[in-house]
Scaffold this active site. Structure first.
Site, PDB file in Angstrom:
ATOM      1  N   SER A 113       0.833  -1.204   0.000  1.00  0.00           N
ATOM      2  CA  SER A 113       0.000   0.000   0.000  1.00  0.00           C
ATOM      3  C   SER A 113       0.867   1.253   0.000  1.00  0.00           C
ATOM      4  CB  SER A 113      -0.945   0.002   1.204  1.00  0.00           C
ATOM      5  OG  SER A 113      -0.228  -0.123   2.413  1.00  0.00           O
ATOM      6  N   GLY A 149      -0.560   4.642   0.459  1.00  0.00           N
ATOM      7  CA  GLY A 149      -1.388   5.771   0.843  1.00  0.00           C
ATOM      8  C   GLY A 149      -2.432   6.097  -0.203  1.00  0.00           C
ATOM      9  N   GLY A 175      -2.525   4.564  -3.826  1.00  0.00           N
ATOM     10  CA  GLY A 175      -3.106   3.270  -4.125  1.00  0.00           C
ATOM     11  C   GLY A 175      -2.231   2.134  -3.639  1.00  0.00           C
ATOM     12  N   GLY A 186      -5.200   0.350   6.324  1.00  0.00           N
ATOM     13  CA  GLY A 186      -4.465  -0.846   5.941  1.00  0.00           C
ATOM     14  C   GLY A 186      -5.134  -2.112   6.430  1.00  0.00           C
ATOM     15  N   ASP A 187      -5.735  -2.052   7.616  1.00  0.00           N
ATOM     16  CA  ASP A 187      -6.439  -3.214   8.157  1.00  0.00           C
ATOM     17  C   ASP A 187      -7.643  -3.562   7.289  1.00  0.00           C
ATOM     18  OD1 ASP A 187      -4.614  -2.795  10.230  1.00  0.00           O
ATOM     19  OD2 ASP A 187      -6.052  -1.566  11.342  1.00  0.00           O
TER      20      ASP A 187
END
Length: 329
Positions: free
Chosen positions: A241, A243, A246, A272-273
């Site tokens: 990832s 931010g 993308g 992110g989770d």
């Protein structure tokens, strides 16, 4: 596609009680006015479990049939402030298998500047794990993972847990045929990526991956090469990832870059989770690489439009999914 029935276990060794303060335009060293205070039970594995439970409930309601997914959350939880965690898991229908320990779970303070759409984190120290609590937790994990389809190892390691703990768990779980997803950072990620047996799914952000590999990744070509090296060593899905830009998602079927739609950011906590939850649900649904990229990115984009680990309503999530741009990497 409707997900097949499955069992997911998330492990959070270092959960956090997140206190989110919204203070638009706050300035360092000044007296600032806050607009809102929100408390939520958090920690990477807790967030993944919560989001998967939302997805499962929406999927079940849409299909009009029985339960599609069982989600269990385990780890170490301080008994002094366990109530918010117990309430969240109960409300979401997540099985609470946390091992209670003496003391209080750590607190994380999030300062949200809505005007600048920025979040500043202050993470306080938490509990230390003892040999006895790790032994007790090991017995719980053995029982839970005996019939699990997916185990998510998520978050930092508290004091008392060796850096190679996730690596050791991964080796045992993959040997037993369990799909293992890992989302961590620092020494725990470094040890996991250096181990002989890698997780099935690895989801670092770009900075975490650079730190774990010990070198900068300054181009898309370099990031892609690093991800493919992990695939060659046994990983099945690598999602990096980056931010708001993308995420690069790589499997043996190919590589794609998924760009999220523009949304109004309420809090980036849990983004992110949510991506991990999206990738896990896509795995259980048997989605294609592009389908998985769209779902995971939509989960992430939807989560940051609200406080806490919650998916938006199904119609909003479907709209976000349609807006995700997926291109070959």
């Amino acid at each position: 596609m409707t997900a097949r029935p499955g069992r997911v276990v998330t492990l959070t060794l270092n959960p956090a009680l997140d206190l989110t303060v919204r203070a638009d335009g706050w300035q360092r060293g000044q007296v600032n006015a806050g607009q809102d205070l929100h408390q939520t039970a958090g920690g990477k594995g807790v967030n993944v479990a919560s989001i998967l439970a939302d997805w499962s409930r929406a999927d079940r309601d849409r299909a009009g049939q029985g339960e599609t997914l069982s989600v269990t959350a385990t780890g170490l939880l301080g008994q002094d402030n366990a109530a918010p965690f117990e309430a969240l898991l109960r409300d979401k229908g997540v099985v609470d298998a946390f091992v209670r320990v003496n003391g209080a779970t750590r607190v994380g303070i999030k300062l949200v500047d809505g005007a600048a759409q920025e979040t500043t984190d202050i993470n306080l120290p938490g509990l230390s794990a003892t040999p006895d609590t790790l032994t007790e937790l090991g017995a719980v994990l053995t029982r839970l993972c005996a019939d699990a389809d997916v185990v998510v190892l998520a978050g930092s390691l508290p004091p008392g847990v060796p850096a190679d703990h996730y690596a050791t768990l991964t080796a045992g779980l993959r040997c037993a045929g369990v799909f293992v997803a890992l989302d961590t950072s620092g020494p725990a990620l470094t040890a996991a990526l250096a181990a002989p047996v890698l997780p099935d799914l690895i989801k670092p952000n770009i900075h975490e991956l650079e730190a774990a590999l010990g070198r900068p990744l300054t181009s898309d070509t370099g990031i892609l090469a690093a991800a493919r090296t992990l695939l060659e060593r046994g990983a099945r899905i690598v999602a990096v990832s980056q931010g708001e830009r993308g995420a690069l998602i790589v499997t043996d079927a190919g590589a794609v870059f998924a760009r999220p739609p523009r949304v109004t950011v309420v809090s980036t906590v849990g983004a992110g989770d949510a991506m991990v939850a999206g990738l896990v649900s896509a795995h259980l649904s048997g989605l294609s690489l592009k389908g998985a990229a769209r779902r995971a990115t939509a989960f992430s984009a939807g989560t940051i439009t609200r406080l806490g680990p919650h998916l938006p309503a199904p119609a909003e999530l479907a709209d976000l999914t349609a807006q995700v741009e997926v291109t070959p990497a």
